[in-house]
Write a protein that holds these residues in place. Structure first.
Motif, PDB file in Angstrom:
ATOM      1  N   MET A  71       0.819  -1.205   0.000  1.00 63.38           N
ATOM      2  CA  MET A  71       0.000   0.000   0.000  1.00 63.38           C
ATOM      3  C   MET A  71       0.855   1.259   0.000  1.00 63.38           C
ATOM      4  N   LEU A  72       1.983   1.233   0.691  1.00 64.48           N
ATOM      5  CA  LEU A  72       2.895   2.381   0.668  1.00 64.48           C
ATOM      6  C   LEU A  72       3.487   2.592  -0.721  1.00 64.48           C
ATOM      7  N   VAL A  73       3.877   1.505  -1.369  1.00 64.03           N
ATOM      8  CA  VAL A  73       4.414   1.599  -2.730  1.00 64.03           C
ATOM      9  C   VAL A  73       3.331   2.123  -3.669  1.00 64.03           C
ATOM     10  N   ALA A  74       2.114   1.622  -3.540  1.00 64.58           N
ATOM     11  CA  ALA A  74       1.004   2.083  -4.384  1.00 64.58           C
ATOM     12  C   ALA A  74       0.728   3.568  -4.160  1.00 64.58           C
ATOM     13  N   ALA A  75       0.718   4.003  -2.909  1.00 65.65           N
ATOM     14  CA  ALA A  75       0.484   5.413  -2.602  1.00 65.65           C
ATOM     15  C   ALA A  75       1.604   6.292  -3.161  1.00 65.65           C
ATOM     16  N   GLY A  76       2.842   5.844  -3.028  1.00 65.83           N
ATOM     17  CA  GLY A  76       3.966   6.600  -3.580  1.00 65.83           C
ATOM     18  C   GLY A  76       3.900   6.707  -5.092  1.00 65.83           C
ATOM     19  N   LEU A  77       3.580   5.598  -5.737  1.00 62.85           N
ATOM     20  CA  LEU A  77       3.450   5.587  -7.188  1.00 62.85           C
ATOM     21  C   LEU A  77       2.297   6.483  -7.632  1.00 62.85           C
ATOM     22  N   MET A  78       1.177   6.408  -6.929  1.00 67.47           N
ATOM     23  CA  MET A  78       0.028   7.257  -7.253  1.00 67.47           C
ATOM     24  C   MET A  78       0.371   8.729  -7.060  1.00 67.47           C
ATOM     25  N   PHE A  79       1.107   9.047  -6.001  1.00 64.60           N
ATOM     26  CA  PHE A  79       1.510  10.429  -5.747  1.00 64.60           C
ATOM     27  C   PHE A  79       2.356  10.974  -6.898  1.00 64.60           C
ATOM     28  N   VAL A  80       3.334  10.215  -7.318  1.00 61.21           N
ATOM     29  CA  VAL A  80       4.209  10.654  -8.418  1.00 61.21           C
ATOM     30  C   VAL A  80       3.403  10.811  -9.710  1.00 61.21           C
ATOM     31  N   TYR A  81       2.559   9.819  -9.999  1.00 62.88           N
ATOM     32  CA  TYR A  81       1.743   9.826 -11.210  1.00 62.88           C
ATOM     33  C   TYR A  81       0.813  11.040 -11.256  1.00 62.88           C
ATOM     34  N   LEU A  82       0.064  11.268 -10.181  1.00 62.64           N
ATOM     35  CA  LEU A  82      -0.880  12.378 -10.151  1.00 62.64           C
ATOM     36  C   LEU A  82      -0.172  13.725 -10.190  1.00 62.64           C
ATOM     37  N   THR A  83       0.867  13.871  -9.383  1.00 59.93           N
ATOM     38  CA  THR A  83       1.589  15.139  -9.334  1.00 59.93           C
ATOM     39  C   THR A  83       2.155  15.494 -10.703  1.00 59.93           C
ATOM     40  N   ALA A  84       2.854  14.555 -11.318  1.00 59.59           N
ATOM     41  CA  ALA A  84       3.460  14.826 -12.619  1.00 59.59           C
ATOM     42  C   ALA A  84       2.405  15.115 -13.684  1.00 59.59           C
ATOM     43  N   ALA A  85       1.344  14.331 -13.715  1.00 61.92           N
ATOM     44  CA  ALA A  85       0.305  14.521 -14.727  1.00 61.92           C
ATOM     45  C   ALA A  85      -0.381  15.875 -14.573  1.00 61.92           C
ATOM     46  N   TRP A  86      -0.768  16.230 -13.357  1.00 59.57           N
ATOM     47  CA  TRP A  86      -1.472  17.493 -13.147  1.00 59.57           C
ATOM     48  C   TRP A  86      -0.557  18.694 -13.345  1.00 59.57           C
ATOM     49  N   ALA A  87       0.709  18.581 -12.963  1.00 59.65           N
ATOM     50  CA  ALA A  87       1.628  19.710 -13.114  1.00 59.65           C
ATOM     51  C   ALA A  87       2.028  19.929 -14.574  1.00 59.65           C
ATOM     52  N   VAL A  88       2.218  18.852 -15.318  1.00 57.30           N
ATOM     53  CA  VAL A  88       2.703  18.975 -16.700  1.00 57.30           C
ATOM     54  C   VAL A  88       1.583  19.312 -17.672  1.00 57.30           C
ATOM     55  N   SER A  89       0.493  18.547 -17.623  1.00 55.97           N
ATOM     56  CA  SER A  89      -0.554  18.743 -18.632  1.00 55.97           C
ATOM     57  C   SER A  89      -1.932  19.035 -18.049  1.00 55.97           C
ATOM     58  N   GLY A  90      -2.072  18.899 -16.740  1.00 58.77           N
ATOM     59  CA  GLY A  90      -3.378  19.092 -16.131  1.00 58.77           C
ATOM     60  C   GLY A  90      -4.268  17.863 -16.229  1.00 58.77           C
ATOM     61  N   ARG A  91      -3.748  16.759 -16.792  1.00 54.44           N
ATOM     62  CA  ARG A  91      -4.562  15.558 -16.975  1.00 54.44           C
ATOM     63  C   ARG A  91      -3.793  14.288 -16.682  1.00 54.44           C
ATOM     64  N   THR A  92      -4.501  13.383 -16.054  1.00 52.36           N
ATOM     65  CA  THR A  92      -4.020  12.011 -15.929  1.00 52.36           C
ATOM     66  C   THR A  92      -4.562  11.257 -17.137  1.00 52.36           C
ATOM     67  N   TYR A  93      -4.228   9.991 -17.260  1.00 52.89           N
ATOM     68  CA  TYR A  93      -4.761   9.200 -18.366  1.00 52.89           C
ATOM     69  C   TYR A  93      -6.284   9.085 -18.263  1.00 52.89           C
ATOM     70  N   GLY A  94      -6.792   8.912 -17.049  1.00 53.57           N
ATOM     71  CA  GLY A  94      -8.238   8.864 -16.845  1.00 53.57           C
ATOM     72  C   GLY A  94      -8.904  10.170 -17.238  1.00 53.57           C
ATOM     73  N   ASN A  95      -8.271  11.299 -16.889  1.00 47.95           N
ATOM     74  CA  ASN A  95      -8.800  12.607 -17.286  1.00 47.95           C
ATOM     75  C   ASN A  95      -8.820  12.748 -18.800  1.00 47.95           C
ATOM     76  N   LEU A  96      -7.765  12.284 -19.434  1.00 43.15           N
ATOM     77  CA  LEU A  96      -7.682  12.369 -20.891  1.00 43.15           C
ATOM     78  C   LEU A  96      -8.814  11.583 -21.550  1.00 43.15           C
ATOM     79  N   LEU A  97      -9.056  10.369 -21.076  1.00 45.53           N
ATOM     80  CA  LEU A  97     -10.128   9.551 -21.653  1.00 45.53           C
ATOM     81  C   LEU A  97     -11.506  10.164 -21.432  1.00 45.53           C
ATOM     82  N   MET A  98     -11.695  10.822 -20.305  1.00 50.03           N
ATOM     83  CA  MET A  98     -12.999  11.400 -19.992  1.00 50.03           C
ATOM     84  C   MET A  98     -13.124  12.858 -20.434  1.00 50.03           C
ATOM     85  N   GLY A  99     -12.080  13.419 -21.036  1.00 49.18           N
ATOM     86  CA  GLY A  99     -12.134  14.800 -21.514  1.00 49.18           C
ATOM     87  C   GLY A  99     -12.099  15.824 -20.405  1.00 49.18           C
ATOM     88  N   LEU A 100     -11.261  15.576 -19.393  1.00 48.63           N
ATOM     89  CA  LEU A 100     -11.170  16.466 -18.238  1.00 48.63           C
ATOM     90  C   LEU A 100      -9.785  17.072 -18.120  1.00 48.63           C
TER      91      LEU A 100
END
Length: 165
Positions: A71-100
């Motif tokens: 769970m710690l590894v998952a949380a760390g990975l999620m933190f990096v993924y979300l932070t990078a996606a929102w800071a760089v493009s404003g979208r995660t892959y889920g946001n991209l698919l849903m048009g957000l």
């Protein structure tokens, strides 16, 4: 836009462009992001197991997965993924698919510090997303605290060139 121009945005969706997203769309985007993290974790685990097998095939057994560590590894990975996606493009892959897109309340970029704080709040208090269902302006608790918004945005981000002066 004129009728004769081509657009990747469906005609029905154009009216929603720039509006704040609701709880259903945001939940679907979050589920896609959770699946991305799950597949990534599974890939990392199988890769690690593969390396262990290559190093000592005779005494190989699959590595133990302790729930807390996983769970710690998952949380760390999620933190990096979300932070990078929102800071760089404003979208995660889920946001991209849903048009957000995640933006500041005035439509600007979120930036690295706010993206990191938002990711941490999202991981520690995910139920805050459900506040969207009762908020008149479709804001999660994270949005309210960090002055962000999740809007429908199907267009590619265009950066304005830097100008002198």
């Amino acid at each position: 836009m004129h009728e004769h121009e081509l657009s990747a945005v469906p005609r029905e969706a154009r009216a929603l462009q720039g509006r704040r997203a609701g709880v259903v769309t945001r939940t679907l985007a979050a589920a896609v992001d959770a699946a991305v993290i799950a597949v990534t974790l599974l890939s990392l685990y199988l890769g690690y197991a593969g390396v262990l097998f290559l190093l000592d095939p005779r005494s190989f057994s699959f590595p133990d997965t302790q729930l807390f560590r996983s769970m710690l590894v998952a949380a760390g990975l999620m933190f990096v993924y979300l932070t990078a996606a929102w800071a760089v493009s404003g979208r995660t892959y889920g946001n991209l698919l849903m048009g957000l897109r995640v933006v500041g309340v005035y439509g600007g970029d979120v930036g690295w510090p706010r993206a990191a704080l938002r990711a941490a709040a999202y991981i520690v208090f995910p139920i805050g997303l459900m506040w969207v269902a009762v908020d008149r302006r479709n804001r999660s608790l994270q949005d309210r605290v960090l002055a962000t918004a999740v809007v429908y945005d199907w267009r590619a981000r265009t950066r304005r060139p830097l100008t002198a002066g």
